[in-house]
Design an enzyme around this catalytic site. Sequence first.
Site, PDB file in Angstrom:
ATOM      1  N   GLY A 151       1.019  -0.939  -0.372  1.00 29.10           N
ATOM      2  CA  GLY A 151      -0.016   0.083   0.049  1.00 29.10           C
ATOM      3  C   GLY A 151       0.863   1.359  -0.067  1.00 29.10           C
ATOM      4  N   GLY A 152       0.483   2.502  -0.464  1.00 26.52           N
ATOM      5  CA  GLY A 152       0.940   3.650  -0.075  1.00 26.52           C
ATOM      6  C   GLY A 152       1.650   4.162  -1.294  1.00 26.52           C
ATOM      7  N   TYR A 194       4.643   7.084  -3.486  1.00 27.32           N
ATOM      8  CA  TYR A 194       6.126   6.922  -4.173  1.00 27.32           C
ATOM      9  C   TYR A 194       6.932   6.665  -2.286  1.00 27.32           C
ATOM     10  CZ  TYR A 194       5.984   6.601  -8.661  1.00 27.32           C
ATOM     11  OH  TYR A 194       5.763   6.245 -10.040  1.00 27.32           O
ATOM     12  N   THR A 195       8.246   6.242  -2.363  1.00 28.27           N
ATOM     13  CA  THR A 195       8.736   6.600  -1.328  1.00 28.27           C
ATOM     14  C   THR A 195      10.375   6.352  -1.628  1.00 28.27           C
ATOM     15  OG1 THR A 195       9.392   5.577   1.132  1.00 28.27           O
ATOM     16  CG2 THR A 195       9.041   3.574  -0.001  1.00 28.27           C
ATOM     17  N   GLY A 255       4.354   0.674   5.260  1.00 31.26           N
ATOM     18  CA  GLY A 255       3.198  -0.061   3.572  1.00 31.26           C
ATOM     19  C   GLY A 255       3.843  -1.068   3.602  1.00 31.26           C
ATOM     20  N   LEU A 298       8.420  -0.540   7.381  1.00 35.28           N
ATOM     21  CA  LEU A 298       8.504   0.252   7.797  1.00 35.28           C
ATOM     22  C   LEU A 298       9.858   0.951   7.631  1.00 35.28           C
ATOM     23  CD1 LEU A 298       9.571   1.112  10.887  1.00 35.28           C
ATOM     24  CD2 LEU A 298       7.940  -0.939  11.321  1.00 35.28           C
ATOM     25  N   SER A 299      10.594   1.891   7.367  1.00 38.18           N
ATOM     26  CA  SER A 299      11.448   2.774   7.640  1.00 38.18           C
ATOM     27  C   SER A 299      12.012   4.035   8.860  1.00 38.18           C
ATOM     28  CB  SER A 299      11.479   2.761   5.778  1.00 38.18           C
ATOM     29  OG  SER A 299      10.750   4.285   5.189  1.00 38.18           O
ATOM     30  N   CYS A 341       5.240   9.911  -0.805  1.00 42.21           N
ATOM     31  CA  CYS A 341       3.691   9.669  -0.196  1.00 42.21           C
ATOM     32  C   CYS A 341       3.126  10.833  -0.668  1.00 42.21           C
ATOM     33  CB  CYS A 341       4.006   9.576   1.074  1.00 42.21           C
ATOM     34  SG  CYS A 341       4.615   8.213   1.887  1.00 42.21           S
TER      35      CYS A 341
END
Length: 220
Positions: free
Chosen positions: A70-71, A73-74, A151, A163-164, A180
């Site tokens: 999900g989400g 751009y990161t 995400g 996560l990050s 995001c």
Amino acid sequence: MVEWITSDQLIDYQYAIDWMEARANDIAAGRAGEAIWLLEHPPLYTAGTSARVEDLIEPNRFPVYATRRGGQYTYHGPGQRVAYVLLDLNRRGKDVRAFVKQLERWIIATLDQFNVRGETRDGRIGVWVERPEKPRLPDGSCAEDKIAALGIRLRKWVSFHGLSINVEPDLSHFSGIVPCGIDQHGVTSLVDLGLPVSLQDVDIALKQEFGKVFLPPSKG
């Protein structure tokens, strides 16, 4: 028992995806236990299922991976602690919203060990810190920077991705995307906030706080 795996070398993104998918299948089939993988990636951008093409500002800057988490751009890169979370929600309660809240609380509790107040915001994914030393926003509210992203994806109620937390990444690398999908706020890191924190420090905090947020799974 959750297996904790820590990689000291930069991990290729596609390799990580393949490993997670295989491990998630094994967990769902009862062939393997839950795991949390702590790692770093080389510089890259990932596109979640809600990513918008216009949010990829520099498509040729780093490799871009389409992913089914999900989400939007990161960015991932050296100096950022990525925690891939492979937990069996069949035994932890089949509640996606509650699980995301747990991940957020875990990040916030980890940051609190370094006297950083992380907060969540309605309509914004991730964890944020207020920056009162920066100019206020046009609406008069306090400036805020994102310090952690998350995400997840579920397969047969087993989670993967995760996560990050920005420990000491090159923050200029975030300029190639709209992180995001949010362009009115910035990005920060623990070191950017003036804290001499290492990845190893964050790993210790993550492990200490995990059991306070996530109860042991049921044995059913």
